[in-house]
Design a protein around this motif. Structure first.
Motif, PDB file in Angstrom:
ATOM      1  N   ILE A 339      45.968  47.148 -22.371  1.00 11.89           N
ATOM      2  CA  ILE A 339      46.112  45.694 -22.429  1.00 11.89           C
ATOM      3  C   ILE A 339      47.580  45.323 -22.659  1.00 11.89           C
ATOM      4  CG2 ILE A 339      45.245  43.564 -23.453  1.00 11.89           C
ATOM      5  CD1 ILE A 339      42.788  45.060 -24.390  1.00 11.89           C
ATOM      6  N   ASP A 340      48.291  46.096 -23.473  1.00 11.96           N
ATOM      7  CA  ASP A 340      49.732  45.889 -23.605  1.00 11.96           C
ATOM      8  C   ASP A 340      50.417  46.029 -22.251  1.00 11.96           C
ATOM      9  OD1 ASP A 340      50.303  45.734 -26.642  1.00 11.96           O
ATOM     10  OD2 ASP A 340      49.033  47.509 -26.468  1.00 11.96           O
ATOM     11  N   ASP A 341      50.004  47.042 -21.480  1.00 10.15           N
ATOM     12  CA  ASP A 341      50.642  47.287 -20.186  1.00 10.15           C
ATOM     13  C   ASP A 341      50.482  46.109 -19.244  1.00 10.15           C
ATOM     14  OD1 ASP A 341      51.574  49.784 -20.875  1.00 10.15           O
ATOM     15  OD2 ASP A 341      49.949  50.881 -19.923  1.00 10.15           O
ATOM     16  N   TYR A 342      49.247  45.652 -19.035  1.00 10.66           N
ATOM     17  CA  TYR A 342      49.081  44.630 -17.997  1.00 10.66           C
ATOM     18  C   TYR A 342      49.532  43.248 -18.452  1.00 10.66           C
ATOM     19  CZ  TYR A 342      44.153  43.811 -19.738  1.00 10.66           C
ATOM     20  OH  TYR A 342      43.008  43.558 -20.476  1.00 10.66           O
ATOM     21  N   THR A 343      49.480  42.959 -19.746  1.00  8.43           N
ATOM     22  CA  THR A 343      49.994  41.657 -20.191  1.00  8.43           C
ATOM     23  C   THR A 343      51.521  41.655 -20.235  1.00  8.43           C
ATOM     24  OG1 THR A 343      49.667  42.317 -22.509  1.00  8.43           O
ATOM     25  CG2 THR A 343      47.920  41.017 -21.469  1.00  8.43           C
ATOM     26  N   ALA A 344      52.135  42.767 -20.645  1.00  7.38           N
ATOM     27  CA  ALA A 344      53.594  42.862 -20.602  1.00  7.38           C
ATOM     28  C   ALA A 344      54.082  42.797 -19.156  1.00  7.38           C
ATOM     29  CB  ALA A 344      54.071  44.145 -21.268  1.00  7.38           C
ATOM     30  N   LEU A 345      53.348  43.410 -18.239  1.00  3.00           N
ATOM     31  CA  LEU A 345      53.730  43.366 -16.830  1.00  3.00           C
ATOM     32  C   LEU A 345      53.699  41.935 -16.304  1.00  3.00           C
ATOM     33  CD1 LEU A 345      54.546  44.872 -14.280  1.00  3.00           C
ATOM     34  CD2 LEU A 345      52.106  45.332 -13.853  1.00  3.00           C
ATOM     35  N   MET A 346      52.687  41.176 -16.681  1.00  2.00           N
ATOM     36  CA  MET A 346      52.643  39.768 -16.275  1.00  2.00           C
ATOM     37  C   MET A 346      53.833  39.001 -16.838  1.00  2.00           C
ATOM     38  SD  MET A 346      50.115  39.182 -14.208  1.00  2.00           S
ATOM     39  CE  MET A 346      49.953  37.397 -14.279  1.00  2.00           C
ATOM     40  N   ALA A 347      54.182  39.283 -18.095  1.00  2.00           N
ATOM     41  CA  ALA A 347      55.340  38.628 -18.702  1.00  2.00           C
ATOM     42  C   ALA A 347      56.610  38.945 -17.922  1.00  2.00           C
ATOM     43  CB  ALA A 347      55.485  39.070 -20.158  1.00  2.00           C
ATOM     44  N   LEU A 348      56.784  40.196 -17.559  1.00  2.00           N
ATOM     45  CA  LEU A 348      58.004  40.616 -16.870  1.00  2.00           C
ATOM     46  C   LEU A 348      58.079  40.055 -15.454  1.00  2.00           C
ATOM     47  CD1 LEU A 348      57.982  44.209 -18.277  1.00  2.00           C
ATOM     48  CD2 LEU A 348      59.909  42.611 -18.485  1.00  2.00           C
ATOM     49  N   VAL A 349      56.973  39.998 -14.754  1.00  2.00           N
ATOM     50  CA  VAL A 349      56.964  39.393 -13.422  1.00  2.00           C
ATOM     51  C   VAL A 349      57.418  37.942 -13.506  1.00  2.00           C
ATOM     52  CG1 VAL A 349      55.464  38.614 -11.549  1.00  2.00           C
ATOM     53  CG2 VAL A 349      55.251  40.946 -12.428  1.00  2.00           C
ATOM     54  N   GLU A 366      58.737  50.077 -15.230  1.00  2.00           N
ATOM     55  CA  GLU A 366      58.255  50.984 -16.276  1.00  2.00           C
ATOM     56  C   GLU A 366      56.836  50.627 -16.700  1.00  2.00           C
ATOM     57  OE1 GLU A 366      60.801  51.476 -19.607  1.00  2.00           O
ATOM     58  OE2 GLU A 366      62.614  51.793 -18.400  1.00  2.00           O
ATOM     59  N   ARG A 367      56.578  49.328 -16.886  1.00  2.00           N
ATOM     60  CA  ARG A 367      55.244  48.909 -17.292  1.00  2.00           C
ATOM     61  C   ARG A 367      54.217  49.199 -16.196  1.00  2.00           C
ATOM     62  NH1 ARG A 367      53.537  48.454 -22.462  1.00  2.00           N
ATOM     63  NH2 ARG A 367      55.245  47.585 -23.685  1.00  2.00           N
ATOM     64  N   LEU A 403      49.109  44.065 -11.238  1.00  2.00           N
ATOM     65  CA  LEU A 403      49.761  44.947 -10.268  1.00  2.00           C
ATOM     66  C   LEU A 403      50.047  44.208  -8.960  1.00  2.00           C
ATOM     67  CD1 LEU A 403      47.854  48.294 -10.853  1.00  2.00           C
ATOM     68  CD2 LEU A 403      50.295  47.877 -11.259  1.00  2.00           C
ATOM     69  N   SER A 404      49.153  43.302  -8.571  1.00  2.00           N
ATOM     70  CA  SER A 404      49.390  42.505  -7.372  1.00  2.00           C
ATOM     71  C   SER A 404      50.602  41.596  -7.565  1.00  2.00           C
ATOM     72  CB  SER A 404      48.151  41.679  -7.029  1.00  2.00           C
ATOM     73  OG  SER A 404      47.041  42.512  -6.749  1.00  2.00           O
ATOM     74  N   ALA A 405      50.736  41.025  -8.756  1.00  2.00           N
ATOM     75  CA  ALA A 405      51.910  40.201  -9.052  1.00  2.00           C
ATOM     76  C   ALA A 405      53.184  41.042  -9.016  1.00  2.00           C
ATOM     77  CB  ALA A 405      51.738  39.531 -10.408  1.00  2.00           C
ATOM     78  N   TYR A 406      53.102  42.262  -9.515  1.00  2.00           N
ATOM     79  CA  TYR A 406      54.257  43.163  -9.481  1.00  2.00           C
ATOM     80  C   TYR A 406      54.672  43.486  -8.050  1.00  2.00           C
ATOM     81  CZ  TYR A 406      56.546  47.729  -9.389  1.00  2.00           C
ATOM     82  OH  TYR A 406      57.380  48.777  -9.100  1.00  2.00           O
TER      83      TYR A 406
END
Length: 609
Positions: A339-349, A366-367, A403-406
């Motif tokens: 959950i840290d991974d996919y929410t941090a990834l959304m933040a970074l996108v 990295e995320r 991941l799609s947003a990334y």
């Protein structure tokens, strides 16, 4: 998201049994007794999209026939198609399907069925373009304004076990029976954090900014902008000077004598804890994403809330810098998980979208790599560094969506292809696990483990509903948000993969059918024939004020669960009782409407996709 009755369960059960007056206001619901039923989406279906009725029959054998009617006139007739035997929910029943996806004229549709001397007719359903959004969008959006929390006392709240007082005014009450405010909760259980107010703020900001043409076409643009800025303003107020967000404003579900404050809490008793600093998984990641997107919205429109777009972006960048350093310390187990991974990834996108800075793309890589490394060979994800399967009652589609947003911001083809491969495998897994057993309603199935001594352990199991014996100790209610998140993930992920088809939403038949089935369940095509979206459909969940609180138009109830008393969540149940536990099925919760709004805006075919 429980009401006060959760904390006083046994006492209130006694009171409920003893009070004839209270029993008049609670309702016990069981599966319908009719021997022939036709269940359809009761709200709206796409003109060019999957349209399926499910027939349940408990009578004697005999050939079954159906008639599809449009505006009361028959347009199609045929023989009922039998489905695989299925006995888990209603032993003795047989199931059939009626596919009328080829009926593409606008109108009101019904499905009439005859088997022997038995006859049944479905509720009517509207068929049109952009059907669910056009029918429900205004009320889904209106739910958030109806849920706004404006108590002035929240401008001066204590922080648990400190001498500090802070302004946490605004935001939205979490549920019909809960005026607390949550970026997330269940942090003590590590793997169950749902994205709550922070997810709502992001969906509203994203919709107002990225889907402006859609909302403007329906006269809703000013309304969604107002709500997006309302959410962003709340996130600004709950961002501490140190750089972390306050996870929860809580008063033990309105328990008399309980002090309202910024705090963490644990378990069914609502025991206050110091776990009030939001990790990425506890709403921090989606709060950053929401603020970054709100800054883009402010720039696009020239509008803002109490604070301006520059402030929203500064908040997002400061919060990310803080969590990048301290995030593990804010988790109950001090370990990051999926959950840290996919929410941090959304933040970074969203930070990259708002700033264009390469450092956010570097961190996003990295995320994304960390998230993708959690995928197993068959496409399923694991939650931790070991073997615990990923399953989630509110946001099971968010790994694929993130991941799609990334992919949208990744310029390097090799990295893009790696993410596309993971998305494709994940969607294939969702289709496989859902379809590998008899499943007349196409309900999204999941893997899980039961708990032993408070931790997931033992055999990896599969089932329809969240297991009751899990790490939270008490939280297993209905999954309306989960279903909408999976519907959105199937559509977004498939479009990211450029998998095109003509079965609806521009997708192949299996993917379009999966996406439609998850929403159809919430909108009435389920064994109880109940539309969980209040104010829409022929039959809605009952109002149970003592346990579930207010019912708002546009709000969505928790939904159907496995049978009470089933550790694995096997069987089926909706609002048994009457007792103080009925909130588990009936209560409205903000993530349900949040995810439904996101799913239906995703389904639409406007140019601003």
């Amino acid at each position: 998201m429980a009401a006060l009755a959760m904390a006083l369960s046994s006492l209130l059960q006694v009171a409920c049994a003893a009070s004839a007056e209270e029993s008049k206001t609670t309702v016990s619901l069981s599966l319908p007794k009719a021997s022939l039923l036709v269940q359809v989406n009761q709200v709206a279906l796409e003109r060019q999209g999957p349209k399926l009725a499910i027939v349940e029959y408990a009578g004697e054998g005999g050939e079954g026939r159906y008639t599809v009617l449009r505006d009361g006139k028959p347009i199609k007739k045929g023989v009922l198609q039998p489905l695989q035997p299925f006995a888990e929910w209603s032993p003795g029943k047989r199931y059939f399907s009626v596919d009328f996806s080829d009926a593409e004229q606008v109108g009101k549709y019904e499905v009439e069925v005859r088997i022997g001397k038995q006859r049944a007719v479905s509720t009517s359903v509207s068929v049109r373009d952009n059907a669910v959004f056009a029918t429900t969008g205004a009320q889904l959006l209106g739910y958030f304004k109806r849920s706004r929390h404006t108590d002035e006392a929240d401008r001066d709240l204590p922080i648990f076990q400190t001498s500090r007082r802070v302004n946490a005014w605004g935001g939205w009450q979490d549920a019909g029976g809960d005026k607390g405010k949550y970026l997330s909760h269940l942090g003590y259980a590590n793997y169950f954090n749902p994205q709550q107010a922070s997810m709502a703020a992001w969906v509203l900001a994203y919709g107002a900014h990225a889907r402006k043409a859609l909302f403007a076409a329906h006269g809703l643009q000013t309304q969604i902008e107002d709500e997006a800025f309302w959410g962003a303003d709340y996130l600004h107020r709950t961002l501490d000077a140190e750089g972390y967000f306050y996870t929860t404003v809580f008063d033990q579900w309105g328990t008399p004598g309980a002090k309202r404050m910024v705090t963490g809490y644990e378990g069914a008793a609502g025991t206050y804890t110091t776990l009030y600093r939001s990790a990425f998984r506890a709403g921090g990641g989606m709060a950053i994403a929401a603020l970054a997107r709100a800054s883009m919205l402010a720039k696009q429109t020239g509008r803002h809330g109490e604070f301006d777009g520059a402030q929203y972006l500064a908040d997002a960048e400061r919060a990310y810098a803080h969590l990048r350093k301290f995030n593990p310390q804010y988790g109950a187990d001090r370990k990051e998980n999926i959950i840290d991974d996919y929410t941090a990834l959304m933040a970074l996108v969203e930070l990259h979208n708002a700033t264009g800075q390469s450092r956010y793309l570097d961190d996003a890589r990295e995320r994304a790599a960390g998230l993708m490394a959690r995928q197993q060979a068959d496409g399923a994800f694991i939650s931790d560094g070991g073997s615990r399967p990923y399953y989630h009652a509110a946001e099971a589609g968010l790994p694929v969506i993130s991941l799609s947003a990334y992919v949208d911001i990744e310029p390097e083809q090799g990295r893009r292809q790696r993410a596309l491969d993971v998305i494709g495998l994940a969607l294939t897994h969702e289709l496989t696990i859902t379809n590998e057993v008899s499943n007349p309603y196409g309900y999204a199935r999941q893997r899980f483990q039961l708990t032993k001594d408070g931790k997931a352990a033992g055999e990896v199991l599969e089932g329809f509903f969240i297991p009751h014996r899990n790490e939270t100790g008490y939280w297993w209610q209905g999954e309306s948000a989960r279903l909408a998140s999976l519907s959105a993930a199937m559509i977004i992920g498939s479009r990211t993969l450029a998998e095109q088809g003509t079965a609806g939403y521009g997708l192949p038949a299996d993917r379009a059918g999966y996406a439609q089935s998850q929403l159809d369940w919430t909108l009435g095509r389920n064994p109880y024939g109940i539309s969980m979206l209040y104010g829409f459909g022929k039959k809605n969940p009952p109002t149970v004020l003592e346990s579930a609180g207010e019912m708002f138009t546009g709000g969505i109830s928790n939904g159907i669960t496995g049978a009470v008393g089933s550790d694995t969540g096997a069987g089926i149940s909706f609002a048994p009782g009457p007792d103080s536990e009925q909130w588990r099925w009936v209560e409205q919760w903000i993530p349900h409407t949040t995810w439904m709004l996101f799913a239906v805006m995703t389904m639409t075919t406007d140019e601003a996709r």
